[in-house]
Design an enzyme around this catalytic site. Structure first.
Site, mmCIF file in Angstrom:
data_model
loop_
_atom_site.group_PDB
_atom_site.id
_atom_site.type_symbol
_atom_site.label_atom_id
_atom_site.label_comp_id
_atom_site.label_asym_id
_atom_site.label_seq_id
_atom_site.Cartn_x
_atom_site.Cartn_y
_atom_site.Cartn_z
ATOM 1 N N SER A 274 -19.309 34.184 -2.662
ATOM 2 C CA SER A 274 -18.386 33.002 -3.492
ATOM 3 C C SER A 274 -19.536 31.560 -3.251
ATOM 4 O O SER A 274 -19.403 31.201 -2.350
ATOM 5 C CB SER A 274 -16.981 32.973 -2.763
ATOM 6 O OG SER A 274 -17.114 31.710 -1.200
ATOM 7 N N ASP A 275 -19.130 30.957 -4.460
ATOM 8 C CA ASP A 275 -19.542 29.697 -4.362
ATOM 9 C C ASP A 275 -18.440 28.983 -3.063
ATOM 10 O O ASP A 275 -16.927 29.306 -3.433
ATOM 11 C CB ASP A 275 -19.425 29.161 -5.709
ATOM 12 C CG ASP A 275 -20.400 27.120 -5.543
ATOM 13 O OD1 ASP A 275 -20.357 26.730 -4.608
ATOM 14 O OD2 ASP A 275 -21.112 27.286 -6.744
ATOM 15 N N TRP A 276 -18.368 27.638 -3.325
ATOM 16 C CA TRP A 276 -17.433 26.949 -2.096
ATOM 17 C C TRP A 276 -16.192 26.400 -2.390
ATOM 18 O O TRP A 276 -15.930 25.715 -3.673
ATOM 19 C CB TRP A 276 -18.136 25.869 -1.567
ATOM 20 C CG TRP A 276 -19.398 25.807 -0.368
ATOM 21 C CD1 TRP A 276 -18.963 24.876 0.964
ATOM 22 C CD2 TRP A 276 -20.038 27.156 -0.275
ATOM 23 N NE1 TRP A 276 -19.905 26.123 1.978
ATOM 24 C CE2 TRP A 276 -20.436 26.662 1.100
ATOM 25 C CE3 TRP A 276 -20.603 27.832 -0.969
ATOM 26 C CZ2 TRP A 276 -21.627 27.950 1.973
ATOM 27 C CZ3 TRP A 276 -21.523 29.109 -0.178
ATOM 28 C CH2 TRP A 276 -22.292 29.033 0.870
ATOM 29 N N GLY A 277 -15.332 27.374 -2.113
ATOM 30 C CA GLY A 277 -13.513 27.187 -2.882
ATOM 31 C C GLY A 277 -13.785 27.666 -3.443
ATOM 32 O O GLY A 277 -12.246 27.146 -4.540
#
Ligand SMILES: *[C@@H]1O[C@H](CO)[C@@H](O)[C@H](O)[C@H]1NC(C)=O
Ligand SMILES: *[C@@H]1O[C@H](CO)[C@@H](O)[C@H](O)[C@H]1NC(C)=O
Ligand SMILES: *[C@@H]1O[C@H](CO)[C@@H](O)[C@H](O)[C@H]1NC(C)=O
Ligand SMILES: *[C@@H]1O[C@H](CO)[C@@H](O)[C@H](O)[C@H]1NC(C)=O
Ligand SMILES: *[C@@H]1O[C@H](CO)[C@@H](O)[C@H](O)[C@H]1NC(C)=O
Ligand SMILES: *[C@@H]1O[C@H](CO)[C@@H](O)[C@H](O)[C@H]1NC(C)=O
Ligand SMILES: *[C@@H]1O[C@H](CO)[C@@H](O)[C@H](O)[C@H]1NC(C)=O
Ligand SMILES: *[C@@H]1O[C@H](CO)[C@@H](O)[C@H](O)[C@H]1NC(C)=O
Ligand SMILES: *[C@@H]1O[C@H](CO)[C@@H](O)[C@H](O)[C@H]1NC(C)=O
Ligand SMILES: *[C@@H]1O[C@H](CO)[C@@H](O)[C@H](O)[C@H]1NC(C)=O
Ligand SMILES: *[C@@H]1O[C@H](CO)[C@@H](O)[C@H](O)[C@H]1NC(C)=O
Ligand SMILES: *[C@@H]1O[C@H](CO)[C@@H](O)[C@H](O)[C@H]1NC(C)=O
Length: 796
Positions: A274-277
Site C-alpha cells: 500500500s501507499d502510506w496510509g
C-alpha cells in the site's frame, strides 16, 4: 477555446459517449490468486520452508508494517535469523540518508531515451540502497504517467507515453534488482493528480473521500496499465497501490485492478504494497489483493490504525479470511527476498537512517540492529550523475550561440542559479506548495526527493569554468531586482548600482518551476516571474541563453524572442547540476535529451486539466470528487494531434543537438507469417501477461547518419498508426512504439533496429478482453520527433 471545446466533444469517451453512471462501481474479482513463484522457483521453495516455521501472529506481523529505522519497516524474526525488511524512499535517491547521492529525476532519465542510462541509473541507486541496508526501494514510477501537465508528481516518472515509460520502468527495475534490491513500481493506478488524492474532512466533520479516477477499460490497458506490465515482466518485486479511488473504490482495495488485472491478467508474482496510509479497511483490502500494509502499525502503540496486525489475526481466527490468503501474502513478500539473495549477508540498516527517521526500534518481537554510517557515494556514481544529467538536457532552441566559445564576460541572472538559502534539504523536503524563492532546483519535493550531501550550483560551476578562461562572471540573482530595475541592470546608467559592466558577451538566465508530491502545479508558466526576468534581460542583451530547471511541461512565452539565442531544459538534474550544465554549455557534452512530453504554446491550450474547483474544495458530499478520463487515449501528443498540433510549441520527442542527423532506408521484415489476430490462448501467463504478447512480430531497420561536424547522439523514434489499420474509434493516429539512442561520429552512419512486439501493435479489445492486432496494414514512421516523419513504410 470554443473551437477546442467543439473538437473535444467529437472524441469524448474515446470509445463511446461518456456515461457517468457506468463509473460508480468496480466489479469484485475474488478470491486473490495464489502466487506459484513463476520465474523465481528456487526462491519460492525457500519461502515455503520459511512460511512453514511461522505462527499466525508472525505471519500477520510480517505483512503489516511497524515502526523502525526506515520509512517502512517489516519486523524481523530472530528465531529464523530474519532481520526484517527496511523500505526507503524513493525514486531518485535513498532519501532518508546522509552520505548518499542524489541522481537526476525520472523525467531527466526519460528524456535520455537511453536504455543503458536508464538501467545504470537503477543499478547505481540500487547499490546505494543496499549499502545503506535497505532491501526495498520505493520506486520506480510508472504512475502518474503524465495525463495532465499540471500533475505534481509527473517528474518522478519518465514521460507521458506508455511505451517510453514501460521501457524506462523495465530497465530501472532490472538495474535496481541486479544490485540486489527489490523494486517497488508505483503508483497503481490512476494517481494522475495530487489534489484530493487522500480523503479530507469538511467543516461539518464529513469525510470527503479521495478523488475517484474513472477510466474506461481500454484506456486503462493501453495507457495506464501498459508500463506496469513492462515492470511486472522485468520482475518488479513489488507494486504499490495508490491513494485515489477507481470507479469509487479505493486503489488498495480494488479487487478488479489488484486481483483481476495485476495478478491474473499480468501474472504478477510479487506483492502489492500500500501507499502510506492508503489502507481504509481490514478484511476488504486483504481479500482484494493487498499483500503488505504500509506503514502498518500492529495496534500496540501506533497511533494510526492500519486495520491489519492483530485484526488480521482475528479475521483468520474467526474464519473470515482463510489462513491460505495470509500464507500467500507471506510467500509473495518472501520470494523476492530469497530470489535476490537478501538472506545472505545483507548490510545492516545504516545508523543515520534511524536518526533521520526518529524511531530506532520496532515495538514488536525484534529490535532492529543498526550498522555503521556508510558513505555509499562512489566516483562512478558521481561521474554517472554528471554525465546522465548532461546527456539528457533538452536543447529546444539554438541559433548558434551554443556551445559557448570561451566568452570573456559572462552575466548570470535569476533565482535558479545559486545556492538554496534555506538549507539543502529544505530545497526539496516537505510537501510544500511552493519553495523559498532563492536557489537552484536540482530535485522536486516530497517522498521522491533526496537529501543532498552537496550540490554544485550552476553559478558555482560557471565561476569555476570562467576562471580557467580568465573570464568575468557578474550576476544578479534576485528576480525582483531584475524585473523592477529593468533594463538598467543590463545597460549601465550612472545611478544604478546593480549593473553589469561592461555589457556581457552572454547573458545566462536561470528560471524554474517547482513541483512536489502532495500538490499539483498551480501554473505551467515559469515561477517567480521567470518570463519577466527573461524579457527584461533579452530586451538589452542580444545573446540571452535561458536555462530552465524543474518540472515540465513549462510554457516558454519568450521562445521566439530574437535575442533569446538558446533555451535549455535541464529539469531536476541531481547533485552535479552545475557541472552537468557547464559540460553542455561549453560543448564537452553534446546534449541529446528529447522531450518526454509535449510543450504547448500556452496554458489555455494545454489539456487535460486536474479536477479542482472552489465548489469541490467546499463540498460536503463525500463522493463529490470525480475525475472522468473522458479524453480516453488522447493525452499529451495524442491530444494535441486532434487539433493538428496547432497548440504545440515543442513536440514530444523533440530535442536539438550541436550536430545534425539524417534518416534513410526504412526496411521492414515480418518475423511471423500470418500472425493470428489474438495471442495464442494456450500460451502460459507469465509475469507481464500472456507470453505470446511479447512475441516480436516485425523488425524495422533504418540508417541514421551524423550529417554535421561534431560527434553526437541521435534519438530515432518509430511511430505506428493502428487507427488507419482498422483499430476501433478512439485510436490515436500515431503512437510511439520504438526508439533508440545512437552515438555517431561526424559523417558516420549506423543501422538502428526496432523490434515490434505483438502487444505493441495491438489494441485492447474490450469485448474479447484481449489484445488484438488490427486487421489492416499498419503504417510506420521513423523520425526525430513526434509528427515529423523522416522515413515511412508499412508492416507488410
Ligand atoms: C470503471 O468503469 C468503466 C465503465 O464501466 C469500466 O470500463 C472500467 O473497467 C471500470 N474500472 C474499474 C477499475 O472498475
Ligand atoms: C491457494 O492455495 C491454497 C493451498 O495452499 C488453497 O487452499 C487456496 O484455495 C488457494 N487459493 C486460490 C485463490 O487458489
Ligand atoms: C541462525 O544462525 C545461526 C548462526 O549462524 C545458526 O546456527 C542457526 O542454524 C540459524 N538458524 C536458522 C533457522 O537458520
Ligand atoms: C482493528 O480494528 C478496529 C475496528 O475497526 C480499529 O479500531 C483498530 O484500530 C484496528 N487495529 C489496527 C491495528 O488497525
Ligand atoms: C472477524 O474479525 C474481523 C477483524 O477483527 C472483523 O472485521 C470481522 O467482523 C469478524 N467477523 C466475525 C464473523 O466475527
Ligand atoms: C553520455 O553520452 C555519451 C555519448 O553518447 C556516452 O558515451 C556516455 O556513456 C553517456 N553517459 C551516460 C551516463 O549515459
Ligand atoms: C514581471 O516582470 C515584468 C518585467 O518584464 C514586470 O513588468 C512585471 O511587473 C513583473 N510581474 C510581476 C508579477 O512581478
Ligand atoms: C536585442 O538586444 C539589443 C541589445 O544588444 C537591443 O538593442 C534590442 O532592442 C534587443 N531586441 C529586442 C527585440 O528586444
Ligand atoms: C550584440 O550586442 C553587442 C554589444 O553588446 C554588439 O557588439 C553586437 O554586435 C551585437 N550583435 C548583434 C548580432 O546585434
Ligand atoms: C485548487 O482549488 C483551490 C480552491 O480554489 C485553490 O486554492 C488551489 O490552489 C487549487 N489547486 C491547484 C493545484 O490549482
Ligand atoms: C485539421 O486538419 C484537417 C485535415 O486537413 C482539417 O479538416 C481540420 O479542420 C483541421 N483541424 C484543425 C483544428 O485545424
Ligand atoms: C492466415 O490465418 C488465418 C487464421 O488465423 C487463416 O484463415 C488463413 O487462411 C491464413 N492465411 C494464410 C495465407 O496462411
Amino acid at each position: 477555446m470554443a473551437l477546442l471545446a467543439a473538437l473535444a466533444a467529437s472524441f469524448v469517451g474515446g470509445v463511446a459517449a461518456w456515461d457517468p453512471s457506468l463509473y460508480t462501481s468496480s466489479p469484485a474479482v475474488l478470491p486473490s490468486p495464489n502466487t506459484t513463484g513463476i520465474g523465481w522457483e528456487e526462491a519460492f521453495a525457500k519461502a515455503k520452508d520459511f512460511l512453514a516455521e511461522l505462527t499466525l501472529e508472525e505471519k500477520t506481523a510480517l505483512v503489516t508494517g511497524t515502526t523502525g529505522p526506515c520509512a517502512g519497516n517489516i519486523i524481523g524474526i530472530e528465531r529464523l535469523n530474519f532481520t526484517g525488511l527496511c523500505l526507503q524512499d524513493g525514486p531518485l535517491a535513498i532519501r532518508q540518508a546522509t552520505y548518499a547521492s542524489v541522481f537526476p529525476a525520472g523525467v531527466n532519465a526519460g528524456a535520455s531515451f537511453d536504455r543503458e542510462l536508464l538501467y545504470k541509473r537503477g543499478l547505481y541507486i540500487g547499490e546505494e540502497f543496499k549499502g545503506k541496508g535497505s532491501e526495498i526501494m520505493l520506486g520506480p514510477v510508472a504512475g502518474p504517467l503524465g495525463r495532465t501537465p499540471w500533475g505534481g508528481r509527473n517528474w518522478e516518472g519518465f514521460g507521458a507515453d506508455p511505451y517510453l515509460s514501460g521501457i524506462a520502468n523495465a530497465e530501472t527495475v532490472r538495474g535496481i534488482q541486479d544490485a540486489g534490491v527489490q523494486a517497488t513500481t508505483k503508483h497503481y493506478i490512476g494517481n494522475e493528480q495530487e489534489t484530493q488524492r487522500n480523503p479530507s474532512t469538511a467543516d461539518d466533520g464529513t469525510t470527503i473521500e479521495s478523488v475517484s479516477t474513472n477510466i474506461d477499460d481500454r484506456t486503462m490497458h493501453e495507457l495506464y496499465v501498459f508500463p506496469f506490465a513492462d515492470a511486472v515482466r522485468a520482475g518488479s518485486a513489488s507494486i504499490m497501490c495508490s491513494y485515489n479511488r477507481l470507479n469509487g473504490s479505493y486503489g488498495c482495495q480494488n479487487s478488479k485492478m489488484l486481483n483481476g488485472v495485476l495478478k491474473e491478467e499480468l501474472g504478477f508474482q510479487g506483492y502489492v504494497m500500500s501507499d502510506w496510509g492508503a489502507v481504509h479497511s481490514g478484511v476488504a483490502t486483504i481479500e482484494s489483493g493487498l499483500d503488505m500494509n504500509m506503514p502498518g502499525g500492529i495496534g500496540f502503540t501506533n497511533s494510526t490504525p492500519s486495520f491489519w496486525g492483530a485484526n488480521a489475526t482475528a479475521a483468520v481466527t474467526n474464519g473470515t479470511i482463510p489462513e491460505s490468503r495470509i500464507d500467500d501474502m507471506v510467500l509473495r513478500i518472501m520470494t523476492p527476498y530469497f530470489h535476490l539473495g537478501q538472506d545472505k549477508s545483507f548490510p545492516l540498516v545504516d545508523k543515520s537512517s534511524a536518526d533521520i527517521n526518529g524511531v530506532a526500534k520496532s515495538n514488536f518481537g525484534y529490535d532492529f540492529e543498526l550498522g555503521p554510517i556508510v558513505d555509499v557515494r562512489t566516483e562512478e556514481h558521481t561521474q554517472f550523475i554528471r554525465e546522465a544529467a548532461a546527456n539528457s538536457t533538452v536543447l529546444v532552441k539554438n541559433t548558434g550561440s551554443l556551445p559557448l566559445k570561451k566568452p570573456k564576460n559572462i552575466a548570470v541572472f535569476g533565482n535558479d542559479a545559486g545556492d538554496f538559502v534555506a538549507g539543502l534539504y529544505s530545497l526539496t523536503a516537505g510537501f510544500s506548495a511552493d519553495t523559498v524563492e532563492q536557489g537552484t532546483l536540482a530535485s522536486g519535493g516530497g517522498s521522491g526527493t533526496g537529501r543532498f550531501s552537496y550540490l554544485v550550483t550552476p553559478l558555482e560551476a560557471i565561476k569555476a569554468k570562467a576562471k580557467e578562461d580568465g573570464a568575468l562572471v557578474q550576476f544578479i540573482l534576485d528576480n525582483e531586482v531584475i524585473t523592477t530595475d529593468g533594463i538598467d541592470t543590463i545597460i549601465p546608467t550612472e545611478d544604478t548600482m546593480d549593473t553589469i559592466v561592461p555589457p556581457a558577451d552572454v547573458c545566462l538566465v536561470f528560471i524554474k518551476s517547482w513541483a512536489t508530491e502532495g500538490y499539483d502545479r498551480a501554473t505551467l508558466e515559469p515561477q517567480h516571474n521567470g518570463t519577466g526576468v527573461v524579457n527584461t534581460v533579452a530586451a538589452a542583451c542580444n545573446n540571452t541563453i535561458v536555462i530552465h530547471n524543474g518540472a515540465g511541461p513549462v510554457i516558454l512565452p519568450f521562445a521566439s524572442h530574437p535575442n533569446v539565442t538558446a533555451i535549455l531544459l535541464s529539469h531536476f538534474p541531481g547533485q552535479e547540476s552545475g557541472n552537468s550544465l557547464v559540460d553542455v554549455l561549453y560543448g564537452a557534452v553534446n546534449p541529446s535529451g528529447h522531450l518526454p512530453y509535449t510543450i504547448p504554446k500556452s496554458e489555455d491550450v494545454a489539456s487535460p486539466r486536474i479536477v479542482n474547483s472552489t465548489a469541490l474544495v467546499e463540498t460536503t458530499d463525500p463522493n463529490a470528487w470525480q475525475d472522468p478520463f473522458t479524453e480516453g487515449l488522447f493525452i499529451d501528443y495524442r491530444y494535441y494531434a486532434l487539433q493538428n498540433n496547432s497548440a504545440v510549441a515543442y513536440p514530444f520527442g523533440f530535442g536539438l543537438s550541436y550536430t545534425s542527423f539524417a534518416l534513410a532506408d526504412l526496411a521492414v521484415s515480418a518475423l511471423v507469417s500470418n500472425a493470428s489476430a489474438l495471442p495464442d490462448a494456450s500460451a502460459p501467463i507469465v509475469p507481464g501477461g500472456n507470453k505470446d504478447l511479447w512475441t516480436p512480430l516485425y523488425t524495422a531497420t533504418a540508417s541514421v547518419t551524423n550529417t554535421g561536424d561534431v560527434a553526437g547522439a541521435a534519438v530515432p523514434q518509430l511511430y505506428v498508426n493502428l487507427a488507419a489499420a482498422g483499430a476501433p474509434a478512439g485510436t490515436p493516429a500515431w503512437q510511439l512504439r520504438g526508439f533508440d539512442r545512437v552515438d555517431l561520429a561526424p559523417g558516420e552512419t549506423k543501422t538502428v533496429e526496432f523490434e515490434l512486439l505483438r502487444r505493441d501493435l495491438s489494441f485492447w479489445d474490450v469485448e474479447a478482453q484481449q489484445w488484438r492486432l488490427p486487421s489492416g496494414t499498419i503504417d510506420v514512421q521513423v523520425g526525430f520527433q513526434y509528427g515529423k516523419a523522416e522515413v515511412t513504410g508499412s508492416l507488410a
